[in-house]
Design an enzyme around this catalytic site. Structure first.
Site, short mmCIF file in Angstrom:
data_model
loop_
_atom_site.label_atom_id
_atom_site.label_comp_id
_atom_site.label_asym_id
_atom_site.label_seq_id
_atom_site.Cartn_x
_atom_site.Cartn_y
_atom_site.Cartn_z
N HIS A 182 6.75 2.22 0.75
CA HIS A 182 7.03 0.80 0.98
C HIS A 182 8.36 0.67 1.69
O HIS A 182 9.27 1.45 1.44
CB HIS A 182 7.10 0.03 -0.35
CG HIS A 182 6.96 -1.44 -0.19
ND1 HIS A 182 8.02 -2.25 0.10
CD2 HIS A 182 5.88 -2.26 -0.25
CE1 HIS A 182 7.62 -3.51 0.22
NE2 HIS A 182 6.31 -3.54 0.01
N ASP A 187 -1.20 -1.89 -2.97
CA ASP A 187 -2.54 -1.64 -2.41
C ASP A 187 -3.22 -0.43 -3.03
O ASP A 187 -4.39 -0.19 -2.76
CB ASP A 187 -2.42 -1.43 -0.90
CG ASP A 187 -1.96 -2.72 -0.23
OD1 ASP A 187 -0.92 -2.71 0.44
OD2 ASP A 187 -2.63 -3.74 -0.44
#
Ligand code: SDX
Length: 436
Positions: free
Chosen positions: A313, A371
């Site tokens: 991320h 996700d």
């Protein structure tokens, strides 16, 4: 923001005069150096491709502490919102800055529920698409197309227009996503049922048929509502920044949100949940957990171009708090659906365990993000893989609108216009074709 007594001084080794810039502090998080006068004072721009070190705005909506793995919507930890509130509470919070009281919740829920139908003409948009069109292509068209219907809510300078456009978008996104799904599978559209909850109504529009009564499963309803909460907003991510930049031209909210839908589609962003599930299915086909080691070697080989989708991320350099909550939701749904031994979930857990112990991932602070598990949950609910990002867009609509309205409501806002470092050819003259 508060002017800090700290100041930044920029000095140049070529003896050019140094420049002093103010430093501002927010309520929490990194301070900022105000460079707005830099070009005027130095004739130079800052250079920050991807805006990794750039604060594009000030905001009071969402705060992320990437090192601690913390996510707050209007100061409330995501863990508390996901377990003590529902998605419409979260929408109200993002839009208004406070959680609704009992009466406010009743009124807001009623307002959203009474705007769930779309203009019947919109079904003719869908007919123009191929049945095998990706749902995100359809959704980008449908959301942008809303500006062709709701002329009474396109003037962004009018707070009333902004309010009703926000309600319409939050209320109609589930209807549009469900219509895109029904169109793809060749089933008739199911109209919204106002007696159902926001998430329950979405399940109804997705899976009911005119031929028999559809019963909403409360475990799936709660899981989907939590998925919506976890995806509602996330500071100035790529799609939110797209919505802000698009909206800064003064375009209508529907067009700005359609730009956000288009940006979210990318596999590095909202498309990662679809890419992650496809990755898990590929590994499963290759041999499942037994092949995880081989797959991880590919991921660590720069030349392979293979990434562990759902990992890493731009901001979180710790476990994404949403991934933890998503994993819990995953277990609840799999249990409810009798899929406790779901091979993909076991494969995901094995991948996560290996990654969290592997130096390549540890040294790069790569952890599961939102996700990583969301695809497995949605698949267990019965949502097709290529609709995962559409669900993400549905949920993120509330955050996009809150961010757009915050920008428009900021007296300092102006049309966004980044500059560049030009490295192309300098001025030259066109030669006749026979001399080129
Ligand atoms: C979302 O911004 C948001 O808030 C987004 C989001 C939201 O709610 O809006 O949180 C939603 O988009 C979540 C992210 C979903 N994307 C994925 O899961 C795709 C896989 N992850 C990546 O491609 C990547 O991690 C990013 C794009 C998410 C972040 O990339 P960064 O911060 O630019 O990191 P990087 O690409 O510079 O990578 C740093 C290093 C590199 O290796 P080195 O060059 O240092 O050797 O880590 C490696 C990368 O190769 N790396 C990965 C990896 N992610 C980064 N290696 C393998 N697998 C990965 N997933």
């Amino acid at each position: 923001m508060n002017l800090s007594d700290n100041k930044a001084t920029l000095s140049f080794s070529d003896g050019s005069p140094s420049v002093e810039m103010p430093v501002y502090s927010g309520s929490v998080g990194p301070d900022v150096i105000d460079i707005r006068k830099l070009y005027g004072q130095t004739g130079m721009f800052t250079y920050d491709p991807g805006f990794l070190s750039t604060a594009a705005c000030q905001s009071t909506i969402t705060y992320i502490d990437g090192d601690k793995g913390e996510l707050l919507y209007r100061g409330y930890p995501i863990e508390q919102l996901a377990t003590q509130c529902d998605y419409l509470d979260t929408c109200y919070l993002l839009l208004n800055g406070e959680l609704p009281n009992v009466q406010q919740k009743k009124d807001f829920d009623h307002l959203v529920t009474s705007h769930t139908m779309v203009n019947d003409q919109m079904q003719y948009f869908l007919r123009g698409f191929r049945r095998d069109a990706h749902p995100m292509a359809v959704l980008t068209g449908l959301v942008g197309g809303m500006s062709a219907f709701y002329h009474d809510s396109t003037d962004i300078t009018n707070p009333e227009h902004r309010h009703i456009a926000a309600i319409r978008l939050i209320a109609k996104m589930p209807t549009l996503v469900a219509m895109a799904y029904k169109y793809k599978i060749g089933q008739p559209y199911i109209y919204p049922k106002n007696s159902l909850s926001y998430a329950g109504n979405f399940l109804h529009m997705m899976f009911a048929t005119p031929c028999e009564e559809y019963k909403v499963n409360p475990v799936l309803e709660r899981a989907l509502d939590r998925i919506f909460i976890l995806h509602a907003d996330h500071e100035q991510n790529a799609s939110t920044s797209t919505v802000r930049l698009c909206g800064s031209s003064g375009t209508n909210p529907f067009a700005a949100i359609a730009a956000g839908v288009a940006c979210l589609w990318g596999p590095a962003h909202g498309g990662a949940n679809e890419a992650c599930l496809n990755m898990l299915e590929d590994i499963q086909r290759m041999g499942g957990v037994a092949k995880v080691g081989e797959f991880m070697e590919q991921v660590k080989d720069k030349n392979s171009g293979v990434r562990l989708m759902g990992f890493g991320h731009r901001v979180y350099k710790n476990y994404d708090p949403r991934a933890k909550l998503m994993q819990e939701t995953c277990k609840e749904v799999l249990q409810e659906m009798g899929l406790e031994n779901d091979p993909l979930f076991k494969l995901a857990m094995a991948l996560e365990k290996i990654a969290l112990e592997d130096e390549y991932f540890v040294s790069r602070k790569l952890y599961p993000n939102v996700d990583f598990y969301s695809g497995i949950v949605q698949r267990a609910i019965g949502i097709p893989v290529n609709l995962f990002t559409g669900i993400f867009a549905l949920a993120r609509t509330s955050g996009w609108i809150a961010q757009l309205n915050e920008m428009i409501g900021d007296p300092e806002y102006k049309i966004g216009r980044p500059r560049q470092l030009f490295t192309g050819p300098v001025a030259r003259n066109v030669k006749p074709a026979n001399e080129r």
